[in-house]
Design a protein around this motif. Structure first.
Motif, PDB file in Angstrom:
ATOM      1  N   VAL A 660       0.839  -1.201   0.000  1.00 55.13           N
ATOM      2  CA  VAL A 660       0.000   0.000   0.000  1.00 55.13           C
ATOM      3  C   VAL A 660       0.875   1.253   0.000  1.00 55.13           C
ATOM      4  O   VAL A 660       0.591   2.224  -0.689  1.00 55.13           O
ATOM      5  CB  VAL A 660      -0.962  -0.001   1.204  1.00 55.13           C
ATOM      6  N   ALA A 661       1.980   1.192   0.739  1.00 60.27           N
ATOM      7  CA  ALA A 661       2.868   2.352   0.770  1.00 60.27           C
ATOM      8  C   ALA A 661       3.402   2.638  -0.625  1.00 60.27           C
ATOM      9  O   ALA A 661       3.385   3.785  -1.089  1.00 60.27           O
ATOM     10  CB  ALA A 661       4.011   2.099   1.742  1.00 60.27           C
ATOM     11  N   ASN A 664       0.604   3.844  -2.964  1.00 57.13           N
ATOM     12  CA  ASN A 664       0.188   5.179  -2.594  1.00 57.13           C
ATOM     13  C   ASN A 664       1.203   6.220  -3.099  1.00 57.13           C
ATOM     14  O   ASN A 664       0.843   7.304  -3.551  1.00 57.13           O
ATOM     15  CB  ASN A 664       0.053   5.251  -1.073  1.00 57.13           C
ATOM     16  N   GLU A 665       2.459   5.802  -3.045  1.00 64.89           N
ATOM     17  CA  GLU A 665       3.526   6.678  -3.504  1.00 64.89           C
ATOM     18  C   GLU A 665       3.364   7.001  -4.982  1.00 64.89           C
ATOM     19  O   GLU A 665       3.601   8.120  -5.430  1.00 64.89           O
ATOM     20  CB  GLU A 665       4.845   5.943  -3.265  1.00 64.89           C
ATOM     21  N   LYS A 666       2.966   5.995  -5.722  1.00 60.73           N
ATOM     22  CA  LYS A 666       2.869   6.152  -7.178  1.00 60.73           C
ATOM     23  C   LYS A 666       1.448   6.484  -7.615  1.00 60.73           C
ATOM     24  O   LYS A 666       1.134   6.393  -8.790  1.00 60.73           O
ATOM     25  CB  LYS A 666       3.293   4.843  -7.865  1.00 60.73           C
ATOM     26  N   ALA A 667       0.584   6.824  -6.667  1.00 62.55           N
ATOM     27  CA  ALA A 667      -0.826   7.020  -7.003  1.00 62.55           C
ATOM     28  C   ALA A 667      -0.990   8.044  -8.122  1.00 62.55           C
ATOM     29  O   ALA A 667      -1.868   7.913  -8.979  1.00 62.55           O
ATOM     30  CB  ALA A 667      -1.589   7.454  -5.765  1.00 62.55           C
ATOM     31  N   GLU A 668      -0.138   9.028  -8.131  1.00 62.68           N
ATOM     32  CA  GLU A 668      -0.246  10.067  -9.145  1.00 62.68           C
ATOM     33  C   GLU A 668      -0.071   9.516 -10.539  1.00 62.68           C
ATOM     34  O   GLU A 668      -0.677   9.994 -11.489  1.00 62.68           O
ATOM     35  CB  GLU A 668       0.813  11.135  -8.883  1.00 62.68           C
ATOM     36  N   LEU A 669       0.801   8.508 -10.628  1.00 59.86           N
ATOM     37  CA  LEU A 669       1.059   7.953 -11.953  1.00 59.86           C
ATOM     38  C   LEU A 669      -0.030   6.971 -12.351  1.00 59.86           C
ATOM     39  O   LEU A 669      -0.408   6.882 -13.503  1.00 59.86           O
ATOM     40  CB  LEU A 669       2.413   7.246 -11.944  1.00 59.86           C
ATOM     41  N   ILE A 670      -0.514   6.234 -11.365  1.00 62.81           N
ATOM     42  CA  ILE A 670      -1.519   5.226 -11.698  1.00 62.81           C
ATOM     43  C   ILE A 670      -2.858   5.898 -11.997  1.00 62.81           C
ATOM     44  O   ILE A 670      -3.572   5.533 -12.913  1.00 62.81           O
ATOM     45  CB  ILE A 670      -1.672   4.217 -10.543  1.00 62.81           C
ATOM     46  N   PHE A 671      -3.193   6.856 -11.151  1.00 62.55           N
ATOM     47  CA  PHE A 671      -4.457   7.572 -11.384  1.00 62.55           C
ATOM     48  C   PHE A 671      -4.139   9.022 -11.747  1.00 62.55           C
ATOM     49  O   PHE A 671      -4.076   9.886 -10.867  1.00 62.55           O
ATOM     50  CB  PHE A 671      -5.324   7.557 -10.125  1.00 62.55           C
ATOM     51  N   PRO A 672      -3.898   9.289 -13.022  1.00 66.46           N
ATOM     52  CA  PRO A 672      -3.569  10.658 -13.406  1.00 66.46           C
ATOM     53  C   PRO A 672      -4.694  11.596 -12.984  1.00 66.46           C
ATOM     54  O   PRO A 672      -5.871  11.277 -13.145  1.00 66.46           O
ATOM     55  CB  PRO A 672      -3.478  10.589 -14.921  1.00 66.46           C
ATOM     56  N   ARG A 674      -7.370  14.009 -12.972  1.00 66.65           N
ATOM     57  CA  ARG A 674      -8.246  14.730 -13.887  1.00 66.65           C
ATOM     58  C   ARG A 674      -9.364  15.274 -13.033  1.00 66.65           C
ATOM     59  O   ARG A 674      -9.887  14.586 -12.183  1.00 66.65           O
ATOM     60  CB  ARG A 674      -8.851  13.781 -14.922  1.00 66.65           C
ATOM     61  N   TYR A 675      -9.709  16.487 -13.262  1.00 63.05           N
ATOM     62  CA  TYR A 675     -10.787  16.987 -12.454  1.00 63.05           C
ATOM     63  C   TYR A 675     -12.094  16.415 -12.936  1.00 63.05           C
ATOM     64  O   TYR A 675     -12.450  16.536 -14.094  1.00 63.05           O
ATOM     65  CB  TYR A 675     -10.839  18.517 -12.470  1.00 63.05           C
ATOM     66  N   GLU A 676     -12.795  15.744 -12.012  1.00 58.39           N
ATOM     67  CA  GLU A 676     -14.080  15.139 -12.405  1.00 58.39           C
ATOM     68  C   GLU A 676     -15.153  15.488 -11.401  1.00 58.39           C
ATOM     69  O   GLU A 676     -16.133  14.786 -11.261  1.00 58.39           O
ATOM     70  CB  GLU A 676     -13.955  13.618 -12.479  1.00 58.39           C
TER      71      GLU A 676
ATOM     72  N   TYR B  23      -2.272   4.648   5.273  1.00 61.32           N
ATOM     73  CA  TYR B  23      -1.590   5.464   4.266  1.00 61.32           C
ATOM     74  C   TYR B  23      -2.516   6.424   3.545  1.00 61.32           C
ATOM     75  O   TYR B  23      -2.082   7.471   3.075  1.00 61.32           O
ATOM     76  CB  TYR B  23      -0.904   4.560   3.240  1.00 61.32           C
ATOM     77  N   ASP B 104     -11.744  17.021  -5.544  1.00 64.06           N
ATOM     78  CA  ASP B 104     -11.386  17.095  -6.955  1.00 64.06           C
ATOM     79  C   ASP B 104     -11.537  15.743  -7.623  1.00 64.06           C
ATOM     80  O   ASP B 104     -12.083  15.621  -8.709  1.00 64.06           O
ATOM     81  CB  ASP B 104      -9.929  17.554  -7.118  1.00 64.06           C
ATOM     82  N   LYS B 106     -13.363  12.522  -7.271  1.00 63.57           N
ATOM     83  CA  LYS B 106     -14.445  11.933  -6.485  1.00 63.57           C
ATOM     84  C   LYS B 106     -14.281  10.423  -6.296  1.00 63.57           C
ATOM     85  O   LYS B 106     -14.945   9.826  -5.493  1.00 63.57           O
ATOM     86  CB  LYS B 106     -15.795  12.243  -7.119  1.00 63.57           C
ATOM     87  N   ALA B 228     -11.974   4.441 -12.534  1.00 58.81           N
ATOM     88  CA  ALA B 228     -11.254   5.499 -11.848  1.00 58.81           C
ATOM     89  C   ALA B 228     -10.184   6.101 -12.741  1.00 58.81           C
ATOM     90  O   ALA B 228      -9.435   6.974 -12.306  1.00 58.81           O
ATOM     91  CB  ALA B 228     -10.630   4.973 -10.557  1.00 58.81           C
ATOM     92  N   GLY B 229     -10.111   5.573 -13.928  1.00 55.94           N
ATOM     93  CA  GLY B 229      -9.160   6.136 -14.870  1.00 55.94           C
ATOM     94  C   GLY B 229      -7.741   5.711 -14.604  1.00 55.94           C
ATOM     95  O   GLY B 229      -6.787   6.405 -14.976  1.00 55.94           O
ATOM     96  N   GLY B 230      -7.575   4.576 -13.974  1.00 54.72           N
ATOM     97  CA  GLY B 230      -6.227   4.122 -13.681  1.00 54.72           C
ATOM     98  C   GLY B 230      -5.545   3.608 -14.944  1.00 54.72           C
ATOM     99  O   GLY B 230      -6.197   3.142 -15.879  1.00 54.72           O
ATOM    100  N   ARG B 231      -4.268   3.728 -15.009  1.00 56.48           N
ATOM    101  CA  ARG B 231      -3.531   3.116 -16.120  1.00 56.48           C
ATOM    102  C   ARG B 231      -2.239   2.553 -15.558  1.00 56.48           C
ATOM    103  O   ARG B 231      -1.620   3.132 -14.658  1.00 56.48           O
ATOM    104  CB  ARG B 231      -3.266   4.127 -17.231  1.00 56.48           C
ATOM    105  N   ILE B 237       5.985   4.095 -13.976  1.00 58.49           N
ATOM    106  CA  ILE B 237       6.016   3.919 -12.528  1.00 58.49           C
ATOM    107  C   ILE B 237       7.434   3.642 -12.049  1.00 58.49           C
ATOM    108  O   ILE B 237       7.850   4.074 -10.992  1.00 58.49           O
ATOM    109  CB  ILE B 237       5.054   2.776 -12.130  1.00 58.49           C
ATOM    110  N   LEU B 242       9.254  11.816  -9.940  1.00 66.88           N
ATOM    111  CA  LEU B 242       7.847  12.038 -10.222  1.00 66.88           C
ATOM    112  C   LEU B 242       7.717  13.293 -11.082  1.00 66.88           C
ATOM    113  O   LEU B 242       8.496  14.238 -10.920  1.00 66.88           O
ATOM    114  CB  LEU B 242       7.086  12.241  -8.917  1.00 66.88           C
ATOM    115  N   ALA B 250      -0.910  11.453  -1.049  1.00 66.23           N
ATOM    116  CA  ALA B 250      -0.320  11.013   0.212  1.00 66.23           C
ATOM    117  C   ALA B 250       0.227  12.180   1.028  1.00 66.23           C
ATOM    118  O   ALA B 250       1.248  12.064   1.681  1.00 66.23           O
ATOM    119  CB  ALA B 250       0.793  10.019  -0.084  1.00 66.23           C
TER     120      ALA B 250
END
Lengths: 684, 251
Positions: A660-661, A664-672, A674-676, B23, B104, B106, B228-231, B237, B242, B250
């Motif tokens: 999870v750590a 969570n660290e890479k969450a930005e990359l996995i879930f880009p 986008r304002y929704e 986390y 932002d 949801k 959720a728009g994950g890729r 990665i 970053l 986080a």
């Protein structure tokens, strides 16, 4: 006796809890895990002035793998070979010997013992079973330590386990289906196959019988008193005791005092003992003597008027019946009465006693064409040929042989309440009537198997050599002797002295009541309501809780010696006079019970200021308080299984923290991002 | 159950949810509030299910009936939480000025409340078992197929349901949001299948219910991931640095 131990708040919680349980009983998980074993009787802890005896578990209960000890191999398995110690030993009574129990204790591999009933219905397979000492009440009698008679092996099979401090819990399972549960569990999971042990999981058992008291009586009494913020809450032990029943044949004026040698005392004991809570039938140990005494009482009560008229000139003024309680534990009841006499708290004192007749173990069933023989024991210092001759003569009239044990008998006087009286007054004329000459005929003395089968009692059997016949004969013989004694010096009486004949019906019914079912006609009528269908426990219990056995006995005595008050026919009128006149309503009549009294049967040790607890003068027995007595069986997993479960849980925890750590660290990359959102784009 | 088993099972069932909580949620008071709120709504669904179960006496014995109606109640409550959160969005936005990711994105909101739903259902599923079986023994006395693995399998199933709830919530909210009723149907069917599979436990077919359910979990997770728009671009990665970001989940 467990009910009285549970403290009240726990009761309330238990009730609330069980209500909650009932609301959601459906199929609780613990029913998948645990199988409670009911119908158990626990060995518990008693303490005296210097020691503790009996059993206790740890506070959370002792756990072990079940193993049936049924032969030498399985015994060795438990003691040495078995790889799954600690064990809970399952055994039949014939393996419950002193030797085995001590071996279990020494091996350190046994966490508890469960004793089953005898195999099948064959109760005769057991030839002896007595956990009492081989010389009961040693040290409380007339013989001091220097005398060889202090410990004669009266109770030869006695293995003394009752008086041993055992460091594991012991339970007796008295129900066959419950025993079968245990045996099935053992057979299914544990019985070694071809001599090799089974693999985990194994069937295990948890025994809970944690005792609050420890060390000895003075310690536990001190502990009980120190913390008593609210009374009774911190009690850890209670003195043994109950009540004695003392009844007289004739009324005594308050002003009247008895002259020396003017009273006959007829005595018996009421209580028995055993290693296990609540199971102490004491058929021969105490019930036989008790029933005999009650029968004598009834005989004399029936001829009271004739005796009253005939004995006015006699030197003997009255007959007192005494039923002692707590005799199994250092003569509690009799020592208290003797103490009361010396303190002048009793209607008469020791010197007033002319004859003391005690009925001890008196069950006798004879198979051959011979009358049963009873034995008259006396102490060396207090022989009375007059009394023994009379008993022998009246015995023959009632078809019982009375044999006088020779005065030079090496065994001395058997353990009996008379010993307490002789300790204060060595030349008191007393006899103890028993069914044994030397060692006890009763091989089950003060034990759980001293029951009706062992004395050969069959309800309704009135054949010539039945136990009923013999006890009835003995009772009639003693009653006739007493009648003769009372009327002996009477002169000028024209009417022939009354004679009583054996009353088989009464003896039969009383034995049935005390040995088989308390819901018998006599008890039911006296109580006015249905009673439990098993016999009352004879164990004296603790002073704080009245004992059903002595209560019902005092009613029986009241019905035999009390007199019906003719002019009162309404129940409430009778009760109104209970305080002033001792009236008591039972069996549809109002009885005048002024002649029947109960006295406290609590050892003088608890009354005397600064009593020396180690002196051994009086009984100092106390009983520990406990909260739960329970046995349950379950499957115990292997240690490996437990460790694996724990390790996999820990691994799971650690791995998920790492994963999870990282994620969570890479969450930005996995879930880009986008304002929704649902709202308009927020201004930057 | 022994002490070791107790902790083992607790860690198996609640280890991953605890890590997720630690986390992604613990740092933000608003997320904790949302988690607790949705947990409360799960409790409401339990209450309604039990009332319903108590009222319809003829079907008390039929476990299938209770399962199906409980699934319906849970999904209705899930929808109610959605409505509540939508209504509360304005207020939430005002109080989360420093950290805007919550409103932002949801899906974060959906995930947080889904985890709350799951944790509460997991707690009820397992704690009853754990608390009820303290002591030295384990399951298996009755020999009619009760397995000594009972506690472990219960823990594994519980974990599955906690994670499933999080995934379902993300998919469900996206479905409602986009008026994509297909997604809602997928969640409902998936939930129903998962719950009905556990009925097999009655016949001690623990693994027969656990394995399909984990497959179900993978599917549900994939759906949630997609909506959720994950890729998953591994090379992105793996890169250490970053890209410049304006928002950080986080903290």
């Amino acid at each position: 006796m467990g009910w009285k131990k549970v403290q009240y708040y726990q009761n309330v919680i238990a009730v609330l809890f069980s209500i909650c349980l009932h609301l959601s009983w459906a199929d609780r998980t613990f029913t998948k895990v645990y199988e409670p074993v009911s119908s158990t009787a626990a060995c518990f802890k008693r303490l005296n002035g210097t020691h503790e005896i009996g059993c206790t578990s740890s506070s959370r209960g002792d756990v072990g793998v079940l193993h049936l000890v049924e032969d030498e191999a399985s015994l060795q398995w438990v003691l040495k070979e078995g790889p799954h110690s600690p064990y809970i030993v399952l055994l039949y009574p014939e393996y419950f010997t002193r030797e085995h129990i001590l071996q279990f204790q020494d091996s350190g591999r046994v966490n508890g013992v469960l004793m089953l009933k005898e195999k099948g219905n064959n109760s005769t397979s057991l030839t002896s079973f007595s956990t009492e000492s081989s010389c009961p009440n040693q040290g409380f009698g007339i013989y001091n330590t220097s005398s060889s008679k202090q410990c004669q092996k009266w109770n030869a099979p006695g293995n003394h386990l009752l008086l041993e401090n055992l460091d594991f819990p012991i339970f007796f399972i008295y129900n066959d289906t419950e025993s079968q549960k245990l045996l099935n569990c053992f057979e299914t999971f544990n019985r070694p196959i071809n001599g090799s042990a089974r693999e985990w999981p194994l069937c295990a058992s948890q025994l809970r019988s944690f005792m609050l008291a420890a060390i000895n009586t003075p310690t536990c009494l001190r502990r009980s008193s120190v913390f008593s913020m609210n009374p009774g809450a911190s009690r850890v032990c209670d003195p043994l005791g109950d009540q004695n029943i003392v009844a007289s044949l004739f009324p005594k004026n308050a002003s009247e005092t008895y002259e020396n040698n003017s009273v006959i005392v007829i005595a018996a004991r009421m209580d028995g003992a055993s290693l296990f809570d609540d199971i102490n039938p004491s058929a021969d140990s105490s019930i036989s003597g008790l029933v005999s005494l009650l029968s004598i009482m009834k005989h004399l009560g029936n001829v009271r008027e004739e005796l009253r008229n005939g004995q006015t000139q006699s030197a003997l003024k009255n007959v007192y019946f005494m039923l002692f309680n707590g005799e199994a534990f250092g003569y509690i009841g009799s020592s208290r009465i003797v103490y009361d006499m010396t303190q002048a708290n009793f209607p008469f004192n020791l010197t007033s006693i002319r004859y003391f007749i005690e009925l001890n173990q008196v069950s006798a069933s004879s198979n051959s064409n011979k009358n049963a023989t009873y034995f008259i024991h006396q102490s060396e210092l207090s022989q009375s040929k007059e009394l023994t001759d009379l008993l022998q003569k009246t015995g023959l009239d009632s078809n019982v042989n009375m044999s006088v044990v020779t005065s030079k008998n090496e065994m001395g006087l058997p353990p009996s309440s008379l010993q307490t009286f002789l300790r204060e007054k060595a030349d008191l004329t007393g006899v103890v009537i028993t069914n044994h000459e030397e060692e006890y005929r009763n091989k089950f003395y003060n034990g759980i198997f001293d029951d009706k089968e062992k004395i050969g009692f069959v309800y309704g059997d009135k054949s010539v050599f039945s136990v009923q016949q013999n006890i009835a004969g003995l009772s009639a013989a003693v009653a006739n002797s007493v009648i003769e004694l009372l009327l002996a010096s009477a002169t000028g009486s024209s009417a022939p002295p009354p004679q009583v004949s054996p009353d088989l019906g009464t003896v039969d019914e009383l034995l049935h009541c005390y040995l088989e079912s308390a819901n018998c006609s006599i008890f039911r009528e006296l109580h006015g309501q249905n009673q439990m269908t098993k016999a009352y426990a004879t164990y004296v219990g603790i002073t704080r809780a009245p004992n059903s056995m002595s209560q019902v006995t005092s009613l029986v005595v009241s019905s035999y010696l009390g007199s019906i008050v003719e002019n009162i026919t309404k129940e409430d009128e009778c009760w109104k006079l209970q305080k002033d006149k001792g009236y008591y309503w039972m069996n549809g009549s109002c009885y005048d019970t002024i002649l029947i009294n109960t006295t406290e049967a609590k050892s003088p040790a608890f009354l005397v200021d600064n009593y020396d607890w180690a002196s051994g003068k009086y009984s100092t027995w106390t009983e520990s308080v406990w909260q739960t007595l329970s046995v349950r069986i379950f499957i115990k997993p292997s240690l490996l299984h437990e460790i694996l479960t724990l390790v996999s849980g820990v691994v799971m925890l650690v791995v998920s923290f790492v994963v999870v750590a990282k994620v969570n660290e890479k969450a930005e990359l996995i879930f880009p991002t986008r304002y929704e959102g649902y709202l308009p784009v927020p201004p930057d | 159950m022994t002490v070791m088993e107790f902790f083992g099972c607790t860690f198996i069932a609640f280890g991953p949810p605890f890590a997720m909580f630690y986390y992604t949620i613990a740092h933000d008071p608003i997320r904790i509030i949302i988690l607790i709120a949705s947990a409360f709504f799960w409790l409401l669904s339990l209450l309604l299910s039990s009332i319903w179960w108590a009222i319809v006496t003829p079907l008390k014995e039929t476990l299938v009936f209770a399962v199906v109606s409980s699934v319906i109640f849970q999904e209705v409550m899930r929808f109610l939480v959605y409505l509540l959160l939508t209504k509360a969005e304005g207020g939430l936005k005002r109080v989360t000025e420093t950290n805007t990711s919550l409103v932002d994105n949801k899906h974060v909101l959906a995930y947080v409340s889904g985890l709350g739903f799951g944790i509460m259902s997991g707690a009820f599923a397992l704690i009853n078992i754990l608390a009820d079986s303290v002591g030295p023994g384990t399951v298996g006395l009755r020999r009619d197929g009760d397995s000594p693995m009972f506690f472990v399998t219960s823990a594994i199933t519980t974990l599955c349901f906690i994670l499933l709830h999080s995934c379902w919530n993300v998919t469900f909210y996206a479905g409602v949001d986009r008026r994509n009723y297909g997604l809602i149907a997928i969640v409902f069917v998936s939930h129903l299948v998962a719950s009905l599979l556990t009925l097999l436990n009655k016949n001690h077919l623990y693994w027969v219910s656990i394995l399909p359910n984990y497959f179900n979990l993978i599917l549900s997770a994939w759906f949630a991931f997609r909506v959720a728009g994950g890729r998953l671009k591994l090379e992105d990665i793996r890169r250490t640095g970053l890209p410049p970001v304006t928002l950080n989940v986080a903290d």
